[in-house]
Design an enzyme around this catalytic site. Sequence first.
Site, PDB file in Angstrom:
ATOM      1  CG  LEU A  59      26.281  19.668  62.490  1.00  0.00           C
ATOM      2  CD1 LEU A  59      26.203  20.932  62.844  1.00  0.00           C
ATOM      3  CD2 LEU A  59      25.017  19.148  61.362  1.00  0.00           C
TER       4      LEU A  59
ATOM      5  CD  GLN B 118      23.045  20.021  65.459  1.00  0.00           C
ATOM      6  OE1 GLN B 118      24.448  21.509  66.044  1.00  0.00           O
ATOM      7  NE2 GLN B 118      23.490  18.954  66.103  1.00  0.00           N
TER       8      GLN B 118
ATOM      9  CE1 TYR C 109      25.376  35.586  70.129  1.00  0.00           C
ATOM     10  CE2 TYR C 109      26.257  36.915  68.588  1.00  0.00           C
ATOM     11  CZ  TYR C 109      25.862  35.863  69.124  1.00  0.00           C
ATOM     12  OH  TYR C 109      26.306  34.807  68.406  1.00  0.00           O
TER      13      TYR C 109
ATOM     14  CG  ASP D 188      29.625  19.580  70.060  1.00  0.00           C
ATOM     15  OD1 ASP D 188      30.651  20.341  69.706  1.00  0.00           O
ATOM     16  OD2 ASP D 188      29.044  19.660  70.539  1.00  0.00           O
TER      17      ASP D 188
ATOM     18  N   GLY E 137      29.852  32.631  66.275  1.00  0.00           N
ATOM     19  CA  GLY E 137      31.040  32.492  64.910  1.00  0.00           C
ATOM     20  C   GLY E 137      30.608  31.426  64.710  1.00  0.00           C
TER      21      GLY E 137
END
Length: 500
Positions: free
Chosen positions: A15, A113, A215, A296, A305
């Site tokens: 990305l 993604q 979660y 990253d 988030g």
Amino acid sequence: MNPEHVPVLVVGAGLAGLSAATFLGLHGVPALVVDKHPSTAQHPKARGQFPHTMQALRIAGVDEDFLAAQPADSGFTIKIAASTSGPVFTTILAGGSPDFSAFSRNAWANASQEKAEVILLRRARELGAEVRFSTKVESLAQDSEGVTAVLRELPAGATREVRADYVVGADGHRSPIREWLGIGRHGRGVLSESVNAVFEADLGEGFDGRNVVFYLQNPELPGSGGALTSTDHRNRFAIGVGQVDEVDEQRWTELIRIATGLPDLEPKLVEQNSHTTVSALVADRFSSGRVHLIGDAVRTMPPHGAMGGNSAIMDGFHLAWKLAMVVKGQAGQGLLDSHDSERRPYSEILVEQQYANMVQRNSPQLADGSEAELIDPALTILGYRCPTGAIVREADDDGALFEHPAEPTGRPGSRVPYSESTVDIFGRSFVLLTASSTWDEKAADVAGKLGIDLVIHHVQEDPARYGVRRDGAVLVRPDGFVAWRGEGDLEAALRTALAR
């Protein structure tokens, strides 16, 4: 043989790297992108694009592609639960996203993604980028004039040298480039290890299996928790649980049954035993000489988030215009110093916000009072400021990193106040907003003298909204942030912002 020459070498076609290449192309600078993998991502990975990201993607001309790539049911649900069958402890989102329409024209999108990279790859190539997969960077060496990279075609092909004016390191969380530069990282470190699988199953009538994240807080799962998410394929899901040894098919079936609360479920395993390390780390520096790191390579954070993928795209957006202006001789190399001063403080905040989300959603046992207080998403997405960097800072600036988009100030370093009448003019050049025609000739002269594009736009609303008088002006950068405002010396302001 002389080495191949390119203005910008981008290492990594995820990305971040593809975003950088796309926006460099938009600004007229074709990049060479190399990636050691054979193709773009083959797993959904990060999902979701926030309004500020969609605004950037709109500038790139691919926002509609992202909207078309999301699941047919674009509503997004996040729940904290013992299993997908319940009990549900908390619902964070129930089929929708916060309404930011008062601050942005752009809608949320929920492309994975896997699909996002394909869209960005196509657009980067349309705008002149060359993208080479199965190509590894063996080494980098920089000097005062540029960077020499040795590239190897994989699996064991020939090597070649490439000479680049600048390098963008978008080579992931392990980032060999960051290591070669000797740039360390700081933060909370490694937080957890997980083992993952992808499976197919019908989880029952009424289960929204197309656009959901659970979660899981369940003592029966390894590490007492995990996550289960939908993918781009109906009835196909990804599951991750706390670190364990390699899991055989029978044990995966047991874990999936616990995670879904369906003891008789017969899941079909598609992939199994990939491993994920979750960490909270930020690079000590985002730049070193002619090499600039994004994605990253500069920050890793828990996936709670969705800011990992969004910040990666936005790194490319914010860095590209600066690189392009320097490459074209329109700005001094000092402009690139602002990549670190503007993006690193923001990254520190994002990482801590997502850590706090992880503690709340997935790992309550980690709560110790050190986690950050959660910030209104409107602030982190549309209210972040750059009080230092490529701006003309005002004497009374308090250095605040946020302002609410509902109460914009127009201060240098802040996002330009949202207006339907101006939203489409930003993105490709500097823009001068003014209510007075007295600036027209002056601005044209300054732009010609500096050799840059400068769009002059006469606003209809009260200039006080931008913090200036009627005879004042507001200088907006290509990324939509205010560089300067006032009634004074426009040329001096531009020279300061462009480090000339």
